[in-house]
Design an enzyme around this catalytic site. Structure first.
Site, PDB file in Angstrom:
ATOM      1  N   SER A 176       0.823  -1.216   0.000  1.00  0.00           N
ATOM      2  CA  SER A 176       0.000   0.000   0.000  1.00  0.00           C
ATOM      3  C   SER A 176       0.855   1.263   0.000  1.00  0.00           C
ATOM      4  O   SER A 176       0.403   2.311  -0.457  1.00  0.00           O
ATOM      5  CB  SER A 176      -0.947   0.008   1.199  1.00  0.00           C
ATOM      6  OG  SER A 176      -0.205  -0.012   2.396  1.00  0.00           O
ATOM      7  N   ASP A 177       2.088   1.171   0.492  1.00  0.00           N
ATOM      8  CA  ASP A 177       2.958   2.349   0.469  1.00  0.00           C
ATOM      9  C   ASP A 177       3.270   2.791  -0.956  1.00  0.00           C
ATOM     10  O   ASP A 177       3.707   3.931  -1.178  1.00  0.00           O
ATOM     11  CB  ASP A 177       4.276   2.060   1.195  1.00  0.00           C
ATOM     12  CG  ASP A 177       4.116   2.120   2.708  1.00  0.00           C
ATOM     13  OD1 ASP A 177       3.108   2.665   3.172  1.00  0.00           O
ATOM     14  OD2 ASP A 177       4.990   1.614   3.410  1.00  0.00           O
ATOM     15  N   PHE A 178       3.095   1.885  -1.915  1.00  0.00           N
ATOM     16  CA  PHE A 178       3.427   2.235  -3.299  1.00  0.00           C
ATOM     17  C   PHE A 178       2.203   2.328  -4.193  1.00  0.00           C
ATOM     18  O   PHE A 178       2.312   2.763  -5.339  1.00  0.00           O
ATOM     19  CB  PHE A 178       4.451   1.231  -3.840  1.00  0.00           C
ATOM     20  CG  PHE A 178       5.662   1.173  -2.957  1.00  0.00           C
ATOM     21  CD1 PHE A 178       6.555   2.234  -2.945  1.00  0.00           C
ATOM     22  CD2 PHE A 178       5.858   0.139  -2.068  1.00  0.00           C
ATOM     23  CE1 PHE A 178       7.642   2.235  -2.079  1.00  0.00           C
ATOM     24  CE2 PHE A 178       6.934   0.127  -1.206  1.00  0.00           C
ATOM     25  CZ  PHE A 178       7.831   1.180  -1.209  1.00  0.00           C
TER      26      PHE A 178
END
Lengths: 407, 413
Positions: A176-178
């Site tokens: 989810s960070d990307f």
């Protein structure tokens, strides 16, 4: 031509309070597309990602770790101690000169510094402010925190994949960070278009956890409309067979093969040197192949097992069959025909031995890759921003350092 | 602050010719308030026929694709045979009325049909022309084919998923398609925002490679420099969390939780020790473990203590108590958990839209963002085949009913 055109976000300035990964990866996109992103941080509350990540050698420095450098290209760094009133004043001065303010703090961190949206729009009425904590800014879990590994779990991206009876490990850590950054950039750009057309700024509340749920595709309707939680499909798909990762020669080497149309199946049989297999009634149509998928996978794996994954990829693709190495990091940097030259870029500072490799933005603009500059060193642009953009005198600037406001 | 019911992209129009690799991009534009028009061949395109399907459709009726209902929600739909000369001319006229073009055709395919960038930008210099291809428009693999599985494999993402003793696992719900769509829609909107500020209002060409877009998701777990500096090759992650320990644990009720103690300095490990003590969990952790450098070399006793704690409580109890103690616990949810989650419900995350032809309300993932001055969200259900053909041709191109009848008879619409 395209060389002469400024980047699309040239002239847009971002006062950037992001930290860790998802936030900085968002403002990196803005910076890569030409925005002047001023990363505001401080030794009194450093962006922790400077200390977490691979280093060229030990002990590492806060300016050299790989993940920090990857998500902060093309930005400027200014150190302001927001625990001092003067630091907050100076941050507001940067906001006055900015179009966008970003942060991903959980809870009311920005408000407690006096840097909440209501305070900042008094400084800059048409401001666009994005805040993207894990759970957003409303709701019962408003104060709950997580890294990307937890966001993925909350968002359903661990239970929707995998093999039967295995732990729900799901997608690799921090996905989810990307993915969340592209939701955030899209929302910011939509707000910028609205501002350009109406003159009106606004506040954007983005919940990273919700952005993960938005990536679940049809699984939500499977539950809300059909009333069932779909079983994790392993490497199979409803409308493909064969479809999976097949073992190849070597240790932990795999090739992915995907066949949907019957013509592709015949092409695969021919490429495997087994044209008679195309006449096998068990595998004639997609429905037949789905019915006999275990046997089908055994046949394909029997052919791949003693062969090289890259050779299989090129042979099958030459026959028009979708196939690709399940690439490990060495494949990506060495053996892949595209990524080493087209995707990765090497950036080196004059005074550093190590060459840093970064990802280019996956979008090309008018056929060209976006230019990349190394992430800033801690406070690299203190003087330039404070005396240039904010117009402080050199003496004032020095005094701010002495007072640990610029810190 | 009261928000206008219009979306932030009200007044922006997109022509969506994307196949499965890019169909999510148009959905996001619709969520943000753009007028997104699916352009499909007569009879509808393949996206409408992808499984899985809706249950409860009357016997004899054609199956209804959940794929279509999800990914085309909020869009309008027209049918147009763009391989027919008159159909091509109509599409060109629609381009002139639009801001964004979106396709995921193979490299060169749209050029061959007369809808390459050079042609369309000459027709409409303000057009933002966004395309998704498997491996980009140049390079030795430009003509290689890829679906989501191949994209996930060749991006490096697939290799990292699963237990080391199992084969690599493709991410759920087609994440290579999603990453490609996300990269395309965000860059297209950057280009639109840039155009608004350009005195000449020029468009741009935006090309996204699905392989490159998905590779972005490996930036931390398999950072390039792990290999270039140290020749490291990260393996499948299994249960591993940050800092080398595991972070996925089974709870008393058989559900799973993600249990992470914030890394580095700070009081967080002390909060964890307090919890163990308050809860009466037997363990061998002394105050020596408060030092991160000590912990780094002694992971196993910490994992044992977390395992013991998790086996004592149900998932929901651990989640809320852990967060109360400022530890980063998160449930490993499935879609049923999500559909009933009080936080998502309180934020009106899910969009309930009427589907008149089906005579039922569908509940879909909504927008992951709230705007204070405008409204994001899914406004209506996915359209029927050609549902908006008449409306679009009438209002945008001024083509009257008689003319549309003729075009229909001749198979153009």
């Amino acid at each position: 031509m395209s060389d002469a055109r400024p980047l699309p976000l040239a002239g847009i300035r971002v006062a950037d309070f992001f930290w860790l990964i998802a936030g900085p990866a968002t403002s990196r996109v803005l910076a890569d597309f030409g925005a002047d992103v001023i990363k505001i941080e401080s030794r009194s509350r450093m962006d922790n990602i400077r200390t977490i990540g691979p280093q060229p050698s030990q002990p590492g420095s806060m300016d050299t770790n790989a993940v920090f450098n990857d998500v902060n290209t093309n930005k400027r760094s200014v150190n302001l101690n927001l625990r001092t009133p003067r630091g907050v004043e100076l941050a507001k001065e940067i906001v006055r000169h900015s179009d966008i303010v970003t942060n991903n703090f959980t809870g009311d961190r920005m408000d407690r510094w006096g840097l909440g949206y209501e305070a900042l729009r008094e400084v800059r009425p048409d401001l666009i402010m994005l805040t993207m904590p894990v759970m957003g800014t409303t709701g019962p879990y408003i104060r709950y925190g997580a890294y990307g590994n937890g966001v993925i779990g909350f968002g359903g991206m661990r239970t929707n994949m995998g093999f039967p009876g295995r732990p729900p490990v799901g997608i690799a850590p921090l996905y989810s960070d990307f993915s969340a950054p592209y939701f955030a950039v899209s929302a910011l750009m939509a707000a910028l278009v609205h501002r350009e057309r109406s003159g009106e700024g606004q506040f954007i509340d983005l919940a990273q956890a919700e952005s993960a749920v938005s990536l679940l595709g049809t699984d939500v309707l499977e539950y809300t409309a059909n009333g069932r939680v779909p079983a994790p499909p392993g490497n199979r798909a409803h409308d493909y067979a064969p479809h999976g990762a097949y073992p190849c020669w070597g240790t932990d080497r795999w090739v992915a093969i995907a066949v949907r149309e019957d013509g592709d199946w015949r092409a695969l049989c021919a490429a495997m040197g087994m044209p008679a297999l195309a006449d096998d009634a068990r595998f004639a149509t997609l429905a037949d192949r789905k019915r006999h998928e275990d046997a089908l996978d055994d046949v394909v794996a029997g052919w791949t097992r003693e062969r090289d994954a890259w050779q299989i990829t090129h042979v099958l693709q030459a026959s028009g069959v979708m196939a690709g190495v399940v690439e490990d990091l060495e494949d990506m940097l060495v053996r892949d025909p595209h990524l080493p030259s087209l995707h990765f870029e090497r950036l080196q500072r004059d005074d550093e031995d190590a060459v840093f490799t970064t990802h280019r933005q996956p979008a090309r603009l008018d056929g060209a890759s976006l230019p990349l500059q190394r992430a800033p060193r801690m406070g690299e642009h203190n003087e330039e921003v404070l005396t240039g953009l904010l117009g402080l005198s050199h003496d004032e600037y020095v005094q701010l350092m002495v007072d640990e406001v610029v810190y | 602050m009261s928000a206008s019911s219009a979306g932030p992209l009200a007044g922006v129009r997109a022509l969506d010719l994307a196949g499965e690799a890019g169909v999510f991009a148009g959905r996001m534009l619709a969520e943000l308030g753009a007028d997104v028009i699916r352009v499909e061949p007569p009879g509808g395109d393949a996206v409408r026929r992808r499984p899985p399907f809706l249950d409860g459709v009357a016997a004899g009726d054609p199956p209804v694709s959940l794929y279509h209902l999800h990914f085309n929600a909020g869009k309008r739909a027209i049918t147009l045979d763009i391989r027919h000369a008159e159909g091509a001319a109509l599409l060109a006229r629609l381009v002139a009325e639009s801001d964004i073009w979106l396709d995921s055709a193979a490299p060169g395919e749209m050029d061959a049909l007369g809808f390459g960038y050079e042609t369309l930008s000459a027709l409409h210099p303000g057009l933002v022309y966004a395309t998704i291809t498997p491996f980009g428009n140049d390079g030795p693999m430009r003509d290689y084919r890829a679906n989501d599985l191949i994209g996930a494999a060749m991006s490096g993402l697939m290799y990292l998923n699963g237990m080391i003793e199992d084969p690599p696992i493709v991410p759920g719900a087609e994440q290579a398609y999603h990453m490609a769509s996300l990269a395309a829609v965000s860059a297209a909107l950057v280009a639109i925002a840039g155009r608004e500020r350009d005195p000449e209002r020029r468009g741009r060409r935006v090309d996204v490679s699905m392989q490159e877009a998905t590779t972005m998701a490996t930036l931390q777990t398999a950072n390039a420099n792990i290999y270039t500096w140290h020749r490291g090759i990260p393996e499948r992650q299994g249960l591993t969390g940050l800092g080398g320990g595991r972070h996925l644990f089974e709870c008393r009720d058989g559900k799973w939780i993600s249990f992470t103690i914030p890394v580095g300095e700070g009081p967080f490990f002390g909060f964890f020790l307090d919890w163990l003590r308050d809860d009466g969990v037997s363990h061998e952790l002394s105050d020596a473990w408060l030092d991160p450098s000590h912990r780094a070399g002694h992971v196993a006793p910490v994992m044992d203590a977390i395992t013991a704690l998790c086996s004592k409580h149900d998932r929901e109890t651990l989640f809320h108590e852990g967060q109360r103690r400022r530890l980063l616990l998160m449930p490993v949810n499935d879609v049923a958990d999500l559909a009933h989650d009080p936080h998502l419900r309180s934020r009106d995350y899910f969009a309930a839209v009427e589907h008149p032809a089906l005579g039922r309300t569908l509940e879909l993932p909504g927008a992951a963002y709230h705007f204070s001055a405008t409204t994001a969200g899914i406004r209506h259900a996915a359209p029927a085949v050609g549902e908006h053909t008449d409306e679009v041709l009438e209002t945008l191109l001024g083509i009257d009913g008689n003319e549309r009848d003729r075009l229909r008879r001749e198979g153009v619409l």
